[in-house]
Design a protein around this motif. Structure first.
Motif, PDB file in Angstrom:
ATOM      1  N   ARG A 110     -12.734  13.615  16.346  1.00 31.33           N
ATOM      2  CA  ARG A 110     -11.765  14.308  15.490  1.00 31.33           C
ATOM      3  C   ARG A 110     -12.059  15.802  15.545  1.00 31.33           C
ATOM      4  N   LYS A 111     -11.041  16.565  15.961  1.00 36.73           N
ATOM      5  CA  LYS A 111     -11.178  18.011  16.155  1.00 36.73           C
ATOM      6  C   LYS A 111     -10.264  18.732  15.168  1.00 36.73           C
ATOM      7  N   TYR A 112     -10.778  19.785  14.558  1.00 36.60           N
ATOM      8  CA  TYR A 112     -10.008  20.565  13.595  1.00 36.60           C
ATOM      9  C   TYR A 112     -10.141  22.051  13.921  1.00 36.60           C
ATOM     10  N   TYR A 113      -9.028  22.741  13.861  1.00 33.76           N
ATOM     11  CA  TYR A 113      -8.995  24.158  14.217  1.00 33.76           C
ATOM     12  C   TYR A 113      -8.439  24.989  13.061  1.00 33.76           C
ATOM     13  N   LEU A 114      -8.774  26.257  13.084  1.00 29.75           N
ATOM     14  CA  LEU A 114      -8.189  27.247  12.196  1.00 29.75           C
ATOM     15  C   LEU A 114      -7.386  28.236  13.027  1.00 29.75           C
ATOM     16  N   ALA A 115      -6.284  28.697  12.464  1.00 32.61           N
ATOM     17  CA  ALA A 115      -5.507  29.760  13.106  1.00 32.61           C
ATOM     18  C   ALA A 115      -4.922  30.633  12.013  1.00 32.61           C
ATOM     19  N   ILE A 116      -4.631  31.867  12.370  1.00 30.72           N
ATOM     20  CA  ILE A 116      -3.958  32.791  11.448  1.00 30.72           C
ATOM     21  C   ILE A 116      -2.738  33.351  12.156  1.00 30.72           C
ATOM     22  N   SER A 117      -1.644  33.433  11.418  1.00 30.23           N
ATOM     23  CA  SER A 117      -0.411  34.019  11.936  1.00 30.23           C
ATOM     24  C   SER A 117       0.098  35.069  10.959  1.00 30.23           C
ATOM     25  N   ALA A 118       0.819  36.036  11.495  1.00 32.52           N
ATOM     26  CA  ALA A 118       1.459  37.047  10.659  1.00 32.52           C
ATOM     27  C   ALA A 118       2.904  36.674  10.351  1.00 32.52           C
ATOM     28  N   ALA A 160     -12.347  32.384   0.721  1.00 30.86           N
ATOM     29  CA  ALA A 160     -12.105  31.600  -0.499  1.00 30.86           C
ATOM     30  C   ALA A 160     -11.271  30.361  -0.198  1.00 30.86           C
ATOM     31  N   GLN A 161     -10.278  30.500   0.674  1.00 32.46           N
ATOM     32  CA  GLN A 161      -9.441  29.355   1.020  1.00 32.46           C
ATOM     33  C   GLN A 161     -10.245  28.291   1.755  1.00 32.46           C
ATOM     34  N   LEU A 162     -11.095  28.709   2.673  1.00 34.77           N
ATOM     35  CA  LEU A 162     -11.927  27.751   3.398  1.00 34.77           C
ATOM     36  C   LEU A 162     -12.895  27.044   2.460  1.00 34.77           C
ATOM     37  N   ALA A 163     -13.452  27.786   1.513  1.00 32.02           N
ATOM     38  CA  ALA A 163     -14.374  27.181   0.546  1.00 32.02           C
ATOM     39  C   ALA A 163     -13.660  26.131  -0.299  1.00 32.02           C
ATOM     40  N   SER A 164     -12.408  26.407  -0.667  1.00 33.64           N
ATOM     41  CA  SER A 164     -11.654  25.456  -1.494  1.00 33.64           C
ATOM     42  C   SER A 164     -11.263  24.205  -0.711  1.00 33.64           C
ATOM     43  N   LEU A 165     -11.088  24.339   0.606  1.00 35.95           N
ATOM     44  CA  LEU A 165     -10.710  23.192   1.430  1.00 35.95           C
ATOM     45  C   LEU A 165     -11.874  22.248   1.685  1.00 35.95           C
ATOM     46  N   GLY A 166     -13.083  22.789   1.791  1.00 36.95           N
ATOM     47  CA  GLY A 166     -14.223  21.949   2.125  1.00 36.95           C
ATOM     48  C   GLY A 166     -14.106  21.418   3.545  1.00 36.95           C
ATOM     49  N   SER A 167     -14.376  20.125   3.718  1.00 36.17           N
ATOM     50  CA  SER A 167     -14.272  19.520   5.039  1.00 36.17           C
ATOM     51  C   SER A 167     -12.818  19.222   5.370  1.00 36.17           C
ATOM     52  N   LEU A 168     -12.354  19.715   6.509  1.00 30.41           N
ATOM     53  CA  LEU A 168     -10.986  19.412   6.937  1.00 30.41           C
ATOM     54  C   LEU A 168     -10.834  17.931   7.274  1.00 30.41           C
ATOM     55  N   ASP A 169     -11.935  17.279   7.597  1.00 32.70           N
ATOM     56  CA  ASP A 169     -11.894  15.854   7.913  1.00 32.70           C
ATOM     57  C   ASP A 169     -11.490  15.018   6.699  1.00 32.70           C
ATOM     58  N   ALA A 170     -11.641  15.581   5.500  1.00 31.38           N
ATOM     59  CA  ALA A 170     -11.329  14.858   4.276  1.00 31.38           C
ATOM     60  C   ALA A 170      -9.945  15.196   3.702  1.00 31.38           C
ATOM     61  N   LEU A 171      -9.194  16.073   4.360  1.00 30.62           N
ATOM     62  CA  LEU A 171      -7.861  16.435   3.859  1.00 30.62           C
ATOM     63  C   LEU A 171      -6.894  15.268   3.994  1.00 30.62           C
ATOM     64  N   PRO A 172      -5.858  15.215   3.137  1.00 27.08           N
ATOM     65  CA  PRO A 172      -4.832  14.162   3.243  1.00 27.08           C
ATOM     66  C   PRO A 172      -3.821  14.504   4.342  1.00 27.08           C
ATOM     67  N   TRP A 173      -4.217  14.313   5.582  1.00 25.96           N
ATOM     68  CA  TRP A 173      -3.387  14.718   6.708  1.00 25.96           C
ATOM     69  C   TRP A 173      -2.088  13.930   6.740  1.00 25.96           C
ATOM     70  N   PRO A 174      -0.989  14.578   7.167  1.00 25.00           N
ATOM     71  CA  PRO A 174       0.284  13.873   7.290  1.00 25.00           C
ATOM     72  C   PRO A 174       0.148  12.657   8.197  1.00 25.00           C
ATOM     73  N   ALA A 175       0.964  11.667   7.970  1.00 23.84           N
ATOM     74  CA  ALA A 175       0.880  10.434   8.745  1.00 23.84           C
ATOM     75  C   ALA A 175       1.075  10.724  10.228  1.00 23.84           C
ATOM     76  N   ALA A 176       0.219  10.078  11.036  1.00 22.99           N
ATOM     77  CA  ALA A 176       0.310  10.267  12.487  1.00 22.99           C
ATOM     78  C   ALA A 176       1.489   9.502  13.043  1.00 22.99           C
TER      79      ALA A 176
END
Length: 227
Positions: A83-91, A211-227
């Motif tokens: 399981r791979k998780y990435y961060l990105a920023i867009s303007a 702060a946003q990353l700290a609030s998210l914690g592990s991305l592996d534990a997020l309620p990801w949309p259904a695959a």
């Protein structure tokens, strides 16, 4: 100029490194690439690439320490068991704040790729996005496939090209804002979980992003949309 690659973990079967943004994965035009640099730095002559990151992308990368380990890890990747998780920023604000993007990836012009409704290689990406203020949005990304330029093309399709990604229409910046943030998998009965916050890029290092990353914690534990 000498480049030191951060070594995050050394396991019997593999090592984990933090690839710097802007570094080629393979050696190019006489300049040492990531794998060659890590071999020289660690003294480990046997290191095998089992996945890769684009030049602009930073973050977590596994290198196998034997051909047997490379085969085992390669099989996990091919079966989508890493399981791979990435961060990105867009303007740019996305067309939707969370969900799943599914389509085909095919070659376009000049080395670029594009997302198409029919044909191409199937690409599936789940995502969440979060406002950071000052017109910036942070994306948490979970690719379910591993196509060339998949995340870059996916964000462009959402109307939110990655900041600093000139190839796909991203706004000019100090770096390309795509980072391999988290890996989770099991190998030979052991469970591994790595998380690596970005260490470069002014937009990644803002108080709002931290702060946003700290609030998210592990991305592996997020309620990801259904695959």
């Amino acid at each position: 100029m000498s480049i030191t690659i951060p070594i995050l973990a050394q396991e019997p079967d593999f090592i984990v490194v933090d690839k710097p943004a802007g570094l080629d994965f393979h050696s190019q035009d006489g300049s040492a690439g990531l794998v060659q640099l890590v071999r020289a730095q660690t003294g480990l002559a046997e290191l095998y690439a089992v996945h890769r990151l684009d030049k602009l992308t930073s973050g977590l990368l596994l290198l196998a320490r034997s051909s047997a380990a490379a085969s085992a890890l390669g099989e996990l990747f091919s079966q989508h068991q890493i399981r791979k998780y990435y961060l990105a920023i867009s303007a740019h604000k996305p067309s939707k704040k969370q969900g799943k993007v599914r389509g085909g990836i095919e070659k376009g012009r000049g080395g670029s790729y594009r997302l198409v409704r029919e044909g191409g290689q199937l690409a599936i990406t789940q995502f969440f996005s979060y406002g950071l203020g000052e017109g910036l949005r942070l994306f948490a990304l979970k690719p379910l496939t591993g196509r060339t330029h998949q995340l870059r093309v996916t964000l462009k399709s959402l109307g939110s090209p990655i900041l600093g990604d000139n190839r796909y229409g991203g706004s000019e910046s100090d770096r390309g804002y795509l980072h391999a943030y988290e890996l989770a998998f099991s190998l030979h009965g052991h469970t591994y979980h790595y998380q690596c916050p970005p260490s470069t890029g002014t937009a990644f290092l803002t108080t709002a992003c931290s702060a946003q990353l700290a609030s998210l914690g592990s991305l592996d534990a997020l309620p990801w949309p259904a695959a």
